[in-house]
Design a protein around this motif. Structure first.
Motif, PDB file in Angstrom:
ATOM      1  N   ALA A  68       0.295  -3.370   4.781  1.00 15.17           N
ATOM      2  CA  ALA A  68      -0.599  -3.200   5.941  1.00 15.17           C
ATOM      3  C   ALA A  68      -1.457  -4.444   6.170  1.00 15.17           C
ATOM      4  N   TYR A  91      -8.148  -6.600   0.105  1.00 16.15           N
ATOM      5  CA  TYR A  91      -7.709  -5.223   0.304  1.00 16.15           C
ATOM      6  C   TYR A  91      -6.218  -5.052   0.004  1.00 16.15           C
ATOM      7  N   GLU A 109      -0.880  -0.821   1.081  1.00 14.25           N
ATOM      8  CA  GLU A 109      -1.975  -1.596   1.677  1.00 14.25           C
ATOM      9  C   GLU A 109      -1.633  -3.090   1.670  1.00 14.25           C
ATOM     10  N   HIS A 113      -4.306  -2.043  11.804  1.00 13.63           N
ATOM     11  CA  HIS A 113      -4.074  -1.627  10.417  1.00 13.63           C
ATOM     12  C   HIS A 113      -3.372  -0.254  10.383  1.00 13.63           C
ATOM     13  N   HIS A 137       0.672   1.435   9.238  1.00 11.72           N
ATOM     14  CA  HIS A 137       1.055   2.602   8.436  1.00 11.72           C
ATOM     15  C   HIS A 137       2.028   3.510   9.190  1.00 11.72           C
TER      16      HIS A 137
HETATM   17 ZN   LIG Z   1      -4.439   1.309   4.979  1.00 12.54          ZN
END
Ligand SMILES: [Zn+2]
Length: 224
Positions: A191, A181, A188, A100, A104
């Motif tokens: 991600a 999420y 996000e 994850h 980023h």
């Molecule tokens: Zn994140």
């Protein structure tokens, strides 16, 4: 004596440090639970995520860091380093966290490639609109404007996870987001898709989030 020194250095180093892709130093500040095998975690990541997508990462720190409490997160990245909590329920949990955060750093490295054409943002906004309609039909008191803001918002996050709650959100976002999420912000959203592309089912990412799939796929096969 050089050999002995090297041996001592190596064994001291191996107590708290490892290497990821033979170049990224992984430093264990606080111990991992007994059932989490760091060697397995690192080799699994090496097998699944192409090395060129780790460009810009020099260090991975594992431990308990102040920032986690302040921001209520369990992983973060800053200035070429990933910070990952040592509180992991199992190896997969830890692999998720690391991949994850890799997504980023990738966003920073390849920002224009990922976002300049606006495809991911558009796809995300379309999904947020749909989520708005679903929650409106469920009689939540909500404002469309909040759903059209693509940046991270603490208030919106609290609305999703505290007011709606994880279980209901999972139900409402099924088939719409790869996992709930991904509804948090457009970053996000990326991600989340990145993580699932490498760790779960890339075909599912293709179906649910085609724009994210295209970008991640492009990153995997790009010529560098
Ligand atoms: Zn994140």
């Amino acid at each position: 004596m050089k050999g002995v020194n090297n041996y001592i250095k190596e064994s001291l180093r191996s107590a708290s440090e490892k290497l990821l892709y033979n170049k990224i130093i992984v430093f264990v500040k606080d111990p991992l639970p007994e059932g989490v095998d760091l060697d397995y975690v690192l080799s699994s990541i090496e097998k699944r995520v192409p090395e060129h997508l780790t460009y810009g990462i020099d260090m991975v720190y594992i431990g308990d860091f102040e920032e986690f409490k302040e921001r209520d997160v369990n992983a973060t990245y800053k200035d070429g380093a990933l910070y990952i909590t040592n509180e992991q329920s199992d190896a997969d949990d830890m692999i998720d966290d690391i991949v994850h955060e890799m997504s980023h750093t990738c966003e920073d490295t390849y920002h224009s490639l990922i976002y300049t054409d606006g495809k991911i943002q558009n796809e995300f906004v379309g999904k947020r609109r749909r989520l708005y309609e679903i929650l409106k039909a469920e009689e939540y008191r909500i404002d469309l404007e909040d759903f059209l803001n693509t940046e991270y918002s603490k208030d919106f996050d609290e609305f999703l996870y505290q007011e709606v709650g994880y279980d209901k959100l999972t139900f409402f976002t099924m088939g719409l987001f790869v996992s709930p999420y991904g509804a948090t912000s457009y970053r996000e959203y990326f991600a989340n898709g990145f993580e699932h592309y490498f760790l779960n089912d890339p075909q599912y990412v293709k179906v649910v989030s085609p724009a994210v799939y295209d970008k991640v796929d492009g990153l995997v096969f790009m010529e560098i």
